[in-house]
Design a protein around this motif. Structure first.
Motif, PDB file in Angstrom:
ATOM      1  N   ASP A   1      73.959 -29.375 -31.213  1.00 24.91           N
ATOM      2  CA  ASP A   1      74.041 -28.336 -30.194  1.00 24.91           C
ATOM      3  C   ASP A   1      75.340 -27.535 -30.275  1.00 24.91           C
ATOM      4  O   ASP A   1      75.523 -26.552 -29.554  1.00 24.91           O
ATOM      5  CB  ASP A   1      73.911 -28.954 -28.791  1.00 24.91           C
ATOM      6  N   GLN A   2      76.245 -27.933 -31.170  1.00 23.43           N
ATOM      7  CA  GLN A   2      77.492 -27.181 -31.374  1.00 23.43           C
ATOM      8  C   GLN A   2      77.328 -26.029 -32.363  1.00 23.43           C
ATOM      9  O   GLN A   2      78.194 -25.163 -32.445  1.00 23.43           O
ATOM     10  CB  GLN A   2      78.577 -28.128 -31.913  1.00 23.43           C
ATOM     11  N   VAL A   3      76.232 -26.006 -33.105  1.00 22.60           N
ATOM     12  CA  VAL A   3      76.131 -25.123 -34.266  1.00 22.60           C
ATOM     13  C   VAL A   3      76.202 -23.645 -33.897  1.00 22.60           C
ATOM     14  O   VAL A   3      77.032 -22.896 -34.421  1.00 22.60           O
ATOM     15  CB  VAL A   3      74.840 -25.413 -35.054  1.00 22.60           C
ATOM     16  N   PHE A   4      75.321 -23.178 -32.998  1.00 23.68           N
ATOM     17  CA  PHE A   4      75.279 -21.745 -32.704  1.00 23.68           C
ATOM     18  C   PHE A   4      76.592 -21.246 -32.095  1.00 23.68           C
ATOM     19  O   PHE A   4      77.138 -20.234 -32.558  1.00 23.68           O
ATOM     20  CB  PHE A   4      74.104 -21.430 -31.776  1.00 23.68           C
ATOM     21  N   PRO A   5      77.157 -21.929 -31.084  1.00 26.42           N
ATOM     22  CA  PRO A   5      78.453 -21.468 -30.575  1.00 26.42           C
ATOM     23  C   PRO A   5      79.552 -21.509 -31.638  1.00 26.42           C
ATOM     24  O   PRO A   5      80.415 -20.636 -31.672  1.00 26.42           O
ATOM     25  CB  PRO A   5      78.748 -22.446 -29.428  1.00 26.42           C
ATOM     26  N   ALA A   6      79.520 -22.529 -32.511  1.00 29.24           N
ATOM     27  CA  ALA A   6      80.549 -22.616 -33.550  1.00 29.24           C
ATOM     28  C   ALA A   6      80.407 -21.481 -34.565  1.00 29.24           C
ATOM     29  O   ALA A   6      81.411 -20.989 -35.097  1.00 29.24           O
ATOM     30  CB  ALA A   6      80.468 -23.971 -34.246  1.00 29.24           C
TER      31      ALA A   6
ATOM     32  N   LEU B   1      77.808 -13.035 -27.167  1.00 30.34           N
ATOM     33  CA  LEU B   1      77.849 -13.804 -25.920  1.00 30.34           C
ATOM     34  C   LEU B   1      76.980 -13.148 -24.857  1.00 30.34           C
ATOM     35  O   LEU B   1      76.355 -13.839 -24.041  1.00 30.34           O
ATOM     36  CB  LEU B   1      79.294 -13.943 -25.434  1.00 30.34           C
ATOM     37  N   ALA B   2      76.930 -11.809 -24.855  1.00 29.27           N
ATOM     38  CA  ALA B   2      76.019 -11.123 -23.933  1.00 29.27           C
ATOM     39  C   ALA B   2      74.574 -11.473 -24.256  1.00 29.27           C
ATOM     40  O   ALA B   2      73.747 -11.673 -23.361  1.00 29.27           O
ATOM     41  CB  ALA B   2      76.236  -9.611 -24.006  1.00 29.27           C
ATOM     42  N   ALA B   3      74.249 -11.585 -25.573  1.00 22.73           N
ATOM     43  CA  ALA B   3      72.902 -11.991 -25.971  1.00 22.73           C
ATOM     44  C   ALA B   3      72.613 -13.415 -25.517  1.00 22.73           C
ATOM     45  O   ALA B   3      71.496 -13.729 -25.087  1.00 22.73           O
ATOM     46  CB  ALA B   3      72.750 -11.877 -27.484  1.00 22.73           C
ATOM     47  N   LEU B   4      73.618 -14.287 -25.611  1.00 23.15           N
ATOM     48  CA  LEU B   4      73.432 -15.668 -25.176  1.00 23.15           C
ATOM     49  C   LEU B   4      73.189 -15.729 -23.668  1.00 23.15           C
ATOM     50  O   LEU B   4      72.315 -16.453 -23.185  1.00 23.15           O
ATOM     51  CB  LEU B   4      74.661 -16.495 -25.545  1.00 23.15           C
TER      52      LEU B   4
ATOM     53  N   MET C   1      77.227 -35.888 -24.915  1.00 23.09           N
ATOM     54  CA  MET C   1      77.995 -34.662 -25.124  1.00 23.09           C
ATOM     55  C   MET C   1      78.221 -33.985 -23.777  1.00 23.09           C
ATOM     56  O   MET C   1      77.310 -33.705 -23.046  1.00 23.09           O
ATOM     57  CB  MET C   1      77.213 -33.717 -26.048  1.00 23.09           C
ATOM     58  N   ASP C   2      79.481 -33.684 -23.485  1.00 20.48           N
ATOM     59  CA  ASP C   2      79.813 -33.080 -22.203  1.00 20.48           C
ATOM     60  C   ASP C   2      80.155 -31.610 -22.312  1.00 20.48           C
ATOM     61  O   ASP C   2      80.023 -30.861 -21.363  1.00 20.48           O
ATOM     62  CB  ASP C   2      81.000 -33.809 -21.573  1.00 20.48           C
ATOM     63  N   SER C   3      80.620 -31.153 -23.469  1.00 20.26           N
ATOM     64  CA  SER C   3      80.988 -29.752 -23.603  1.00 20.26           C
ATOM     65  C   SER C   3      80.999 -29.355 -25.066  1.00 20.26           C
ATOM     66  O   SER C   3      80.938 -30.189 -25.963  1.00 20.26           O
ATOM     67  CB  SER C   3      82.374 -29.481 -22.987  1.00 20.26           C
ATOM     68  N   ILE C   4      81.083 -28.071 -25.295  1.00 25.45           N
ATOM     69  CA  ILE C   4      81.210 -27.522 -26.640  1.00 25.45           C
ATOM     70  C   ILE C   4      82.556 -26.827 -26.706  1.00 25.45           C
ATOM     71  O   ILE C   4      82.882 -26.003 -25.853  1.00 25.45           O
ATOM     72  CB  ILE C   4      80.082 -26.523 -26.942  1.00 25.45           C
ATOM     73  N   ASN C   5      83.345 -27.159 -27.715  1.00 25.81           N
ATOM     74  CA  ASN C   5      84.683 -26.605 -27.815  1.00 25.81           C
ATOM     75  C   ASN C   5      84.635 -25.208 -28.417  1.00 25.81           C
ATOM     76  O   ASN C   5      84.461 -25.041 -29.622  1.00 25.81           O
ATOM     77  CB  ASN C   5      85.557 -27.520 -28.664  1.00 25.81           C
TER      78      ASN C   5
END
Length: 527
Positions: free
Chosen positions: A310-315, A330-333, A1-5
């Motif tokens: 690893d896509q779950v939280f951003p998705a 995103l500030a929390a991240l 995996m190279d990135s999260i869309n």
């Protein structure tokens, strides 16, 4: 995996304002604290002035990194609530920390955790563990956290590669860490802990709202094994035996011997404040099951068919958040990222400076030592940024972190845990356990790489701990130290007592017992 869309996320002016406001607050805290940072004690130990509330919030924030937010939700999406075993296990371990190791460490007035090994055994054990901790801090902790943050940042900023994203994030964390040291780390962690809790609660609330706040429907639609903490012995994700014998080993290393965690305890103003801070952190770890793990289980229905955990939280951010709240999450991240990176950078610089440079040049003054520590922070920042993108080749972020630690830490845990109690064990026992345990670890690791061994990494951690403990006990029986030679850095029941003059409601043992009861209730309800 190279990135999260995350290209579907659109940031409004409000979102950008929240994120910018976070960075401004961090900068202000860094500048204010930097004015009080003059020498090595200020840089590395916050002048030993920390109150229990900052200690506890900082412990929590440093542990709940972007690695945790992304890794836990991803693991829960893949195999359920059992990943929370890594979280609730912190509570009993922190009770042990308050009971045994906090008085040992603070009475010895150490600056680094490996320094206690010199008090207890000899300098060889100290340097051995210091090198190991440096490698783990940079290769595992800092690089892993940067990778998680860089994935999100690279997805939000078109054309930004993983290395540039990791370097940018590391540079921001290193700037205020180098200026204000541990105090800047701790006080920014307080802000970050609040953001983390608010952000995680929002994602959980909105995820549950998406399911109509119907717990029964969630249970009915989720495979039963994903709603239990203890999985079958042959489970490939986390067998129940691994939870009992392996997870405590990994947890003990992290909370009781890892420099980047223990450092804020060493900076506490008294033993009582250190203990209260540790128990506060343990209490804050219990709700993680609900606010950081459960959303991953909810996502099975909300976001079916994701390719990688690893896509779950951003998705979930992209799917659930209304306009205006995306910036807060995103500030929390980013806060999660910063709270871990600043801690690991400061810890690595502390180890290098106090365990190697200062002993080699004892004439170095406090101010010059502090500047050497700042240079070390910058160096480790660059090194971690280079390593971070390589983690993408592993099958999962959480898998990378836990597998690496399961082979590295069991001999260390045996030396610390048994070394605190077994008075007849001397320097020979410590060195034999570290060298012998890691030799066996290396053999098992090669067998695993060659496909000749398929034990789950938690079972490996437990097995290596028992083997290492055996080496320690056998060598202490074979080469015992005399009563005269025995170290004073041993635990005794007197050390577990509260400090003189404390009121009964300040007795940490009461709160430790309540914390253990809460933990037991949580585990019983989801076992």
């Amino acid at each position: 995996m190279d990135s999260i869309n995350l290209s579907q996320i659109s940031l409004t002016a409000t979102d950008l304002g929240v994120i910018a406001g976070y960075f401004v607050l961090v900068a202000v805290i860094g500048v204010l604290v930097a004015r009080r940072t003059h020498d090595d004690q200020d840089l590395f130990l916050a002048g030993r002035r920390l109150h229990w509330v900052p200690v506890g919030l900082s412990l929590f924030a440093s542990n709940i990194s972007s690695t945790t937010l992304i890794g836990l939700a991803g693991a829960a999406y893949t195999w359920g609530l059992a990943v929370a075993n890594y979280e609730w296990m912190a509570a009993p371990i922190l009770v042990l920390m308050a009971l045994v190791f906090i008085p040992l460490y603070l009475n010895a007035r150490i600056g680094t955790v490996p320094e206690w090994l010199e008090h207890r055994f000899d300098r060889r054990a100290r340097r051995y563990f210091s090198v190991l901790t440096l490698l783990a801090n940079i290769l595992v902790d800092t690089a892993g956290t940067l990778f998680a943050g860089a994935l999100v940042l690279a997805s939000l900023v078109p054309g930004l590669d993983l290395f540039s994203a990791a370097l940018l994030l590391a540079a921001i964390a290193a700037s205020y860490t180098a200026a204000g040291g541990l105090a800047a780390v701790v006080y920014t962690d307080m802000l970050q802990a609040i953001l983390l809790i608010i952000g995680a609660c929002l994602v959980t609330w909105l995820g549950f709202a998406e399911l109509g706040f119907d717990w029964g429907a969630l249970v009915a639609a989720t495979p039963p094994e994903r709603l239990h903490l203890f999985l079958p012995l042959d489970d490939p994700n986390l067998p129940w035996l691994g939870t009992l014998i392996g997870v405590p080993v990994l947890g003990f290393y992290f909370w009781c011997t890892n420099q980047f965690i223990v450092q804020r305890v060493l900076g506490a103003r008294t033993i009582a404040h250190a203990r209260a801070g540790a128990l506060l952190a343990g209490l804050l770890k219990l709700p993680v099951l609900f606010i950081m793990v459960l959303p991953g289980v909810m996502a099975i229905q909300i976001l079916p068919g994701l390719e990688h955990g690893d896509q779950v939280f951003p998705a979930l951010i992209a799917e659930l958040l209304p306009v205006g709240l995306t910036g807060l999450i995103l500030a929390a991240l980013v806060a999660a990222l910063m709270s871990s990176v600043d801690s690991t950078l400061n810890a690595a610089a502390t180890l290098l400076t106090l365990d190697f440079i200062k002993p080699a040049w004892p004439s170095l003054g406090p101010r010059r030592t502090a500047w050497i520590g700042r240079a070390a922070i910058v160096f480790f920042m660059l090194l971690a940024a280079v390593i971070a993108p390589l983690i993408g080749h592993f099958e999962g972020l959480f898998h990378y972190l836990q597998t690496a630690l399961s082979y590295l830490v069991p001999p260390v845990v045996a030396v610390f845990l048994l070394g605190a109690f077994v008075g007849r064990a001397g320097p020979r026992s410590a060195l034999a356990t570290l060298l012998g345990g890691h030799l066996i670890s290396a053999v098992l690791f090669v067998l695993w790489l060659l496909g000749c061994m398929s034990l789950h990494f938690t079972l490996v951690a437990g097995l290596l701990f028992f083997v290492s403990a055996g080496i320690f006990l056998i060598t202490s029986w074979r080469w015992p130290v005399s009563a005269i030679q025995r170290s004073s850095a041993l635990w005794s029941p007197a050390l577990s007592k509260p400090e003189p003059g404390m009121r009964w409601w300040w007795d940490y043992r009461l709160y430790g017992m309540l914390l253990l009861m809460l933990t037991l209730a949580l585990v019983w309800n989801f076992h």
